[in-house]
Motif scaffolding. Structure first.
Motif, short mmCIF file in Angstrom:
data_model
loop_
_atom_site.label_atom_id
_atom_site.label_comp_id
_atom_site.label_asym_id
_atom_site.label_seq_id
_atom_site.Cartn_x
_atom_site.Cartn_y
_atom_site.Cartn_z
N LEU A 1 -9.79 1.20 6.07
CA LEU A 1 -8.82 1.05 7.20
C LEU A 1 -9.87 0.57 8.29
CD1 LEU A 1 -7.16 4.52 6.62
CD2 LEU A 1 -6.09 2.14 6.21
N GLN B 1 -12.02 6.89 14.09
CA GLN B 1 -10.49 7.31 13.70
C GLN B 1 -9.85 8.09 14.83
OE1 GLN B 1 -7.73 9.18 10.66
NE2 GLN B 1 -8.70 7.24 9.41
N VAL C 1 -2.96 5.34 0.40
CA VAL C 1 -3.65 5.87 1.83
C VAL C 1 -2.83 7.07 1.92
CG1 VAL C 1 -3.68 5.59 4.21
CG2 VAL C 1 -4.34 3.81 2.72
N TYR D 1 -6.88 13.87 9.42
CA TYR D 1 -7.48 12.56 9.18
C TYR D 1 -6.73 11.67 8.25
CZ TYR D 1 -11.55 9.60 9.36
OH TYR D 1 -12.56 8.36 9.55
N THR D 2 -6.63 10.51 8.28
CA THR D 2 -6.29 9.69 7.15
C THR D 2 -7.30 9.00 6.46
OG1 THR D 2 -4.40 9.30 8.68
CG2 THR D 2 -4.84 7.50 6.87
N PHE D 3 -7.19 9.21 5.10
CA PHE D 3 -8.19 8.90 4.40
C PHE D 3 -7.57 7.64 3.49
CE2 PHE D 3 -9.16 13.03 5.14
CZ PHE D 3 -10.35 13.08 4.98
N GLY D 4 -8.50 6.45 3.52
CA GLY D 4 -7.96 5.26 3.10
C GLY D 4 -8.86 4.26 2.42
N ALA D 5 -10.17 4.90 1.64
CA ALA D 5 -11.12 4.08 0.99
C ALA D 5 -10.34 3.20 -0.10
CB ALA D 5 -12.21 4.91 0.52
N PRO D 6 -10.43 2.09 -0.23
CA PRO D 6 -9.93 1.28 -1.22
C PRO D 6 -9.68 1.83 -2.57
CG PRO D 6 -11.01 -0.28 0.05
CD PRO D 6 -11.47 1.11 0.41
N ASP E 1 -2.93 1.27 -7.83
CA ASP E 1 -2.62 0.81 -6.61
C ASP E 1 -3.17 1.35 -5.38
OD1 ASP E 1 -0.52 -1.29 -7.67
OD2 ASP E 1 0.81 0.50 -8.09
N ARG E 2 -3.21 0.81 -4.42
CA ARG E 2 -3.79 1.36 -3.35
C ARG E 2 -2.98 2.53 -2.67
NH1 ARG E 2 -6.97 -0.99 1.38
NH2 ARG E 2 -7.54 0.76 2.70
N ILE F 1 0.81 -1.26 0.02
CA ILE F 1 -0.10 -0.05 0.07
C ILE F 1 0.90 1.42 -0.08
CG2 ILE F 1 -1.60 1.20 1.33
CD1 ILE F 1 -2.65 -1.42 2.43
N GLY F 2 0.76 2.17 -0.83
CA GLY F 2 1.52 3.44 -1.08
C GLY F 2 1.09 4.39 0.16
N VAL G 1 -2.15 10.53 4.44
CA VAL G 1 -2.25 11.17 5.92
C VAL G 1 -2.38 12.60 5.63
CG1 VAL G 1 -1.23 11.43 8.25
CG2 VAL G 1 -0.93 9.13 6.83
N MET H 1 4.36 3.61 -4.14
CA MET H 1 4.81 2.53 -3.34
C MET H 1 6.20 3.18 -2.57
SD MET H 1 2.77 0.18 -3.41
CE MET H 1 1.41 1.05 -4.04
N ASN H 2 6.32 2.99 -1.36
CA ASN H 2 7.44 3.45 -0.63
C ASN H 2 7.88 2.80 0.45
OD1 ASN H 2 4.98 4.41 0.64
ND2 ASN H 2 5.44 6.37 0.55
#
Lengths: 247, 247
Positions: free
Chosen positions: B55, B76, A92, A78-83, A89-90, A4-5, A94, B1-2
């Protein structure tokens, strides 16, 4: 490791003159994408997290690199991470946010090492023209950044009512009228001057400095400052970590 | 990707009898690590984000898998990403939190598919025995989970003063005395019953149901409920996203 990136994005709020009316309005800098996905659309400044950097440092670095803006403090939003938020590529993200004063808005990155940012693809937008619900009329941003901006606006407007956050837009001293103008710009509505004075004086968050605005007026306005025992943003135990993270 | 690993962890708060006094106290479930790093130390329940899951879904799934606890709502809290928080590869953790009532604490995962969690390595801890500053006496958790727990405790205690969050610990109706006991357990101090009654009745967040506790008492206590127009946790525009994320 899970493929996950991890990215950072930053929402910067500043009060800038409205392009038509000239009145100070809440404004946000955006960056135009010059490659897929969403080529040509505007998005929040940001980039990949560098594995050697803290999240806040990555947010500050990518912000300066893309817009030249360097705030003194970034708060995690907030951290946004909907697939499905990014095609392929996924990713996420921050998201950090900050308020900046006009003197914190540089014209290019202070470091002479990196290339200057691409000024043609950076612009300030009136906050109220952003954050429209998906599918509605109005400007739409890349990725899920419409939702990110809508959430940041809501948080700012909620916080300005009960905290000293407006301080982020002001110098060290200010008049009640300047403070009211900040609240009016953030809330996007006019406030009654007498009610406003009563509320802020009753809140205990500001203190009269004993000085007045210089000039020949008959009744020069008083200058106030924030009570420094009330922190700008109260993060409790995290408060001590974040400034270190930013260094 | 990191090359950064993305994990989720969850802080669950419940009111449970203190092991010595029997009084309800704020408690948190932890999981004992059975492999390096930090083998043998306790940590928050969690695990890797599955690339196909949101998440919050990953947080809920790893929570059930490790502890059997299945709250109806996860909020969250914060994303922790200091470069040195985990030895070896960089790991960033999105932390969620929730309040649960005793009836939401299962003894094993409801799904019969997966293996039952390892009950020997799960235990409830009194919240006040956790979150000690680094280097001090007291129980210390794996990774940066001392700081995570300290932040979650601070957020809960701040929120319980100005929001309807105590509802997360109560059934649909409750007496003022039950509500006060929740506030006392969260704040870890006794509250004056008359002052408390005045404050909550003045806040407009609870409503008398018109019913009373059943029983033969001369003055049976009134039952209250929260005003449902006041949301448990007000996330503004995010509020609509999160329940969908949980499904």
């Amino acid at each position: 490791m899970n493929g996950i990136g991890l990215a950072v994005s930053t929402v910067i709020f500043a009060l800038r003159p409205h392009p038509e009316t000239g009145r100070p309005v809440l404004s946000i800098p955006l960056v135009r994408r010059t490659r897929a996905p969403f080529e040509g659309l505007w998005c929040l400044p940001g980039g990949w997290v560098d594995p050697a950097e803290s999240l806040a440092t990555s947010a500050g670095r990518t912000l300066v690199e893309t817009t030249g803006v360097r705030p003194s403090y970034l708060e995690q939003l907030y951290t946004f991470g909907a697939p499905d938020r990014s095609p392929g590529d996924r990713v996420v993200s921050v998201v950090y946010w900050a308020l900046v004063r006009p003197d914190q808005i540089g014209e290019r990155p202070p470091s002479s090492k990196g290339p200057a940012f691409d000024a043609e693809n950076v612009a300030w937008f009136v906050a109220d023209s952003l954050g429209s619900p998906r599918g509605s009329d109005g400007l739409h941003l890349a990725f899920d950044h419409d939702a990110v901006v809508a959430y940041a606006l809501w948080r700012l407007r909620t916080k300005v009512e009960y905290s000293a956050i407006a301080q982020g837009f002001l110098g060290s001293t200010f008049t009640l009228s300047e403070l009211r103008q900040v609240h009016e710009a953030v809330l996007d509505r006019e406030l009654d001057p007498a009610n406003f004075r009563r509320q802020v004086e009753g809140s205990g968050t500001i203190v009269a400095t004993g000085e007045h605005v210089l000039g020949g007026r008959h009744r020069p306005p008083r200058l106030y400052r924030y009570d420094t025992s009330a922190p700008l943003v109260d993060n409790g135990p995290l408060g001590e970590l974040t400034p270190g993270e930013m260094s």
